[in-house]
Design an enzyme around this catalytic site. Structure first.
Site: not given
Ligand code: F6P
Length: 329
Positions: A20, A81, A112, A134, A136, A138, A180
């Site tokens: 992300g 991804r 991560d 990120t 997040d 985390d 998430r």
């Molecule tokens: O990992 C970062 C994040 O923003 C999470 O908080 C979220 O759930 C996810 O990416 C969303 O990913 P995507 O943009 O692939 O839907």
């Protein structure tokens, strides 16, 4: 512009952004490129993260290529991804690209999953240093990940706007934020945003008690209830249903913030961290380090193994969780 094998055999450093996107990734790429150029290295960027690494989709990074990106959100290199990169065949393709372009060290900027991807390349003999990025926040082994501060400020802006309208009609609002598997963004936003309730994946939630306390607040003159929920704990709709059932007579609304949390101009805090972390990643590569991530420990930089960074989620601070409840009284 496509990069080609270096005729002068200067050291070549590669960089990619993965997973992300997060605000400040561009500042990190800029720092990697300019630090490496300062150290007489040649730099190439891989477009679209590990996908571009497998496909050999590269861009030569010069000082001017990374000009004007410092305050831009997203990532100009693009990200992905990639499921294929998770396979042995995908990783072999990536190593073949690195060999083809003569890349001797790679900086992986991401969360991560991306740092775990970096470690997989180390196992194939590649020199890798990671940079945490990120929203997040985390990643293990760092107080902050690039993008978190910007996302936090975006969520706070939303919360204060919602509070205005919530107070005007004495409503309950559930604000669903990203995360998430992590409640770091939700918890920080709840405390700094003066929310009454926070729901995160790491800590079980007593919805009956939360609804009772919120109702007491309204009886005591409060004009709004704001609940912040991390998407990984429950959906905003689920939390709204539970609160509604225990807050008779109250109008409960939901606001899902979604991907707007990921975009926007990186804050000074994120740009500063990205600049320091990106430059340090290059220094570590040139010092011969590999399989490490550079992170923030208060005002200082520190290194931890990529495996630690990818597997040890940054822990939720229980004091912060308690504080949210106390400050909502
Ligand atoms: O990992 C970062 C994040 O923003 C999470 O908080 C979220 O759930 C996810 O990416 C969303 O990913 P995507 O943009 O692939 O839907």
């Amino acid at each position: 512009m496509r990069a080609t094998a270096d005729p002068e055999s200067r050291r070549t450093i590669g960089v990619l952004t993965s997973g992300g996107d997060s605000p400040g990734m561009n500042a990190a790429v800029r720092a990697v490129a300019r630090r490496a150029i300062f150290k007489q290295c040649r730099v190439i960027g891989f477009n679209w993260g590990f996908r571009g690494l497998m496909e050999g989709d590269v861009i030569a990074l010069e000082s001017r290529t990374v000009g004007g990106v410092l305050d831009r959100g997203g990532t100009f290199l693009g990200t992905s991804r990639s499921k294929e990169f998770a396979t042995a065949a995908g990783q072999r393709r990536a190593v073949a690209t690195l060999d083809r372009f003569g890349v001797q060290g790679l900086v992986v900027i991401g969360g991560d999953g991306s740092l775990a991807g970096g470690h997989a390349l180390v196992e194939q003999g590649v020199q890798v240093v990671g940079v945490p990025a990120t929203i997040d926040n985390d990643v293990g082994g760092t107080d902050v990940s690039i993008g978190f501060d910007t996302a936090l400020n975006t969520v706070l802006d939303a919360i204060f706007r919602i509070r205005d309208t919530a107070s005007a009609l004495e409503r309950v609002f559930v604000v669903e934020v990203m995360g998430r598997t992590s409640g770091q963004l939700a918890l920080a936003a709840a405390v700094a945003g003066g929310a009454d309730i926070v729901v995160i994946p790491e800590i079980p939630w007593d919805h009956v008690g939360a609804a009772r306390d919120a109702l007491a607040g309204h009886r005591n003159g409060k004009m709004h209830t704001i609940a912040v929920v991390a998407e990984g704990a429950a959906s905003g709709e689920e939390v709204a249903r539970l609160l509604s059932a225990h807050m008779p007579g109250m109008d409960v609304k939901v606001s899902v913030l979604g991907h707007l949390q990921r975009g926007g101009r990186p804050t000074g805090v994120d740009r500063l961290a990205a600049s320091r972390l990106g430059a340090k990643a290059v220094d570590l590569l040139l010092d011969g380090m590999t399989d490490v991530m550079v992170g923030m420990d208060g005002p200082n930089l520190q290194t931890v193994s990529l495996t630690y960074a990818a597997s040890q989620k940054s822990a939720i601070n229980p004091e912060l969780y308690q504080l949210c409840r106390v400050l909502a009284l």
